[in-house]
Scaffold this motif. Sequence first.
Motif, PDB file in Angstrom:
ATOM      1  N   UNK A  10       0.854  -1.228  -0.081  1.00 41.68           N
ATOM      2  CA  UNK A  10      -0.078   0.076   0.144  1.00 41.68           C
ATOM      3  C   UNK A  10       1.125   1.353  -0.060  1.00 41.68           C
ATOM      4  N   UNK A  11       0.649   2.279  -0.956  1.00 40.30           N
ATOM      5  CA  UNK A  11       1.446   3.363  -0.907  1.00 40.30           C
ATOM      6  C   UNK A  11       0.437   4.626  -0.878  1.00 40.30           C
ATOM      7  N   UNK A  12       0.675   5.908  -0.661  1.00 44.42           N
ATOM      8  CA  UNK A  12       0.103   7.040  -0.523  1.00 44.42           C
ATOM      9  C   UNK A  12       0.349   7.826  -1.683  1.00 44.42           C
ATOM     10  N   UNK A  13       1.158   7.519  -2.691  1.00 38.85           N
ATOM     11  CA  UNK A  13       1.451   8.315  -3.996  1.00 38.85           C
ATOM     12  C   UNK A  13       1.321   7.616  -5.004  1.00 38.85           C
ATOM     13  N   UNK A  14       0.670   8.050  -6.209  1.00 40.59           N
ATOM     14  CA  UNK A  14       0.836   6.991  -7.358  1.00 40.59           C
ATOM     15  C   UNK A  14       2.159   6.893  -7.837  1.00 40.59           C
ATOM     16  N   UNK A  15       3.024   7.839  -7.824  1.00 38.45           N
ATOM     17  CA  UNK A  15       4.458   7.481  -8.565  1.00 38.45           C
ATOM     18  C   UNK A  15       4.988   6.457  -7.625  1.00 38.45           C
ATOM     19  N   UNK A  16       4.706   6.200  -6.494  1.00 42.77           N
ATOM     20  CA  UNK A  16       5.344   5.188  -5.743  1.00 42.77           C
ATOM     21  C   UNK A  16       4.566   3.770  -6.121  1.00 42.77           C
ATOM     22  N   UNK A  17       3.356   3.620  -6.386  1.00 42.67           N
ATOM     23  CA  UNK A  17       2.422   2.628  -6.825  1.00 42.67           C
ATOM     24  C   UNK A  17       3.134   2.222  -8.150  1.00 42.67           C
ATOM     25  N   UNK A  18       3.316   3.065  -9.141  1.00 43.00           N
ATOM     26  CA  UNK A  18       3.888   2.861 -10.443  1.00 43.00           C
ATOM     27  C   UNK A  18       5.110   2.398 -10.331  1.00 43.00           C
ATOM     28  N   UNK A  19       5.977   2.909  -9.518  1.00 41.02           N
ATOM     29  CA  UNK A  19       7.485   2.224  -9.390  1.00 41.02           C
ATOM     30  C   UNK A  19       7.532   0.962  -8.918  1.00 41.02           C
ATOM     31  N   UNK A  20       6.585   0.636  -7.957  1.00 36.41           N
ATOM     32  CA  UNK A  20       6.568  -0.803  -7.232  1.00 36.41           C
ATOM     33  C   UNK A  20       5.965  -1.841  -8.554  1.00 36.41           C
ATOM     34  N   UNK A  21       4.955  -1.349  -9.346  1.00 33.42           N
ATOM     35  CA  UNK A  21       4.548  -2.163 -10.415  1.00 33.42           C
ATOM     36  C   UNK A  21       5.793  -2.437 -11.420  1.00 33.42           C
ATOM     37  N   UNK A  66      -2.411   8.698 -17.597  1.00 32.56           N
ATOM     38  CA  UNK A  66      -1.923  10.103 -17.527  1.00 32.56           C
ATOM     39  C   UNK A  66      -0.541  10.133 -16.799  1.00 32.56           C
ATOM     40  N   UNK A  67      -0.275   9.185 -15.907  1.00 34.47           N
ATOM     41  CA  UNK A  67       0.741   9.351 -14.917  1.00 34.47           C
ATOM     42  C   UNK A  67       1.707   8.322 -15.332  1.00 34.47           C
ATOM     43  N   UNK A  68       1.320   7.260 -16.314  1.00 34.21           N
ATOM     44  CA  UNK A  68       2.169   6.214 -16.767  1.00 34.21           C
ATOM     45  C   UNK A  68       2.820   6.204 -18.016  1.00 34.21           C
ATOM     46  N   UNK A  69       2.553   7.316 -18.606  1.00 33.37           N
ATOM     47  CA  UNK A  69       3.174   7.587 -19.914  1.00 33.37           C
ATOM     48  C   UNK A  69       4.649   7.471 -20.296  1.00 33.37           C
ATOM     49  N   UNK A  70       5.566   7.577 -19.316  1.00 30.22           N
ATOM     50  CA  UNK A  70       6.862   7.255 -19.609  1.00 30.22           C
ATOM     51  C   UNK A  70       7.116   5.798 -19.461  1.00 30.22           C
TER      52      UNK A  70
END
Length: 312
Positions: free
Chosen positions: A222-233, A245-249
């Motif tokens: 569980x993360x409180x920021x989207x950029x952390x969730x994306x990095x973990x994935x 929108x946040x996962x473009x790169x």
Amino acid sequence: MKLHLPLSALRAFEAVSRTGSFRAAATDLGLTPSAVSHAIRGLEDLLAAPLFVREGRGIRLTPQGETLMRHVERGFGELRLGIGSIAARGPERLRLHCAPSFAAQWLVPRLKRLLEENAGLEVRIAAGADYTRFRGDEFDADIVYGAPQPEHYGAQAYQALAIMPLGRETVTPLCAPSLAGAIRTPRDLLGQTLIESAVKKVRWPDWFSANGLVGPESAGPRFDRSFLSLSAAAEGLGVALESLRFAERELASGRLVRPLAGVAADVTYVGHWLVFPRARRYAPALRLFIDWLGRELGLPLDLAAYETAPRQ
């Protein structure tokens, strides 16, 4: 009848209208609350009209006050534009408060383009999940996550804000390529580690419901920021439910993939909003930024809409 209204009184009126508080206006102007109150009483006497109504510990504009406010903020705005057009000045500076994941995943990767397209623009960005109150000159605008509500600012101050939705976002499962082969249908996600984004407005139960399923009990990271969730994935820790929108790169580089693209129903919603005091819509740096933001998002962000009366 000609009225000679003191500029200082009009400045006090503008500040109280914008901040929704005599005390906050006094801080903004470097005066005492009693001085601001005296200026407003004098202005009301000269106009023979009440400008504010006190409601408990708060205040609100009267209909006469709302009319005056629209003209005063337009007048001060045009004055600033006129002075700025002839005065020698340095670079235009934008002071932006921004939701952390929007700043990290969408804005900063485009910052070079913003500066190249607007020569002389300087940008100062502070990231935070709070809602800035626009007291003083700390920020020109705020990009917030979640629709702004009156309780975030105070009812009167809220009326003085321009609030622009920044378009609909698509939320979908995302994972590392190594996990994608085992995910062919929405039901396959029931056996996967699901990464939780604790503060997202759209979460796994919403996505499973949109696909006719009941989601499992939360057991993943569980993360409180989207950029952390994306990095973990991207590191293969599980499947994240996040905004395209946040996962473009990450999608462009292949670090993340959409395992159910075209197979499952995605969820769309308006997640982010641009907020700024209506009176600041004349600031050149803010106008440059709004024009650029609209082009980047493919949205008609129309400042002319904020020439009308405030929301009720």
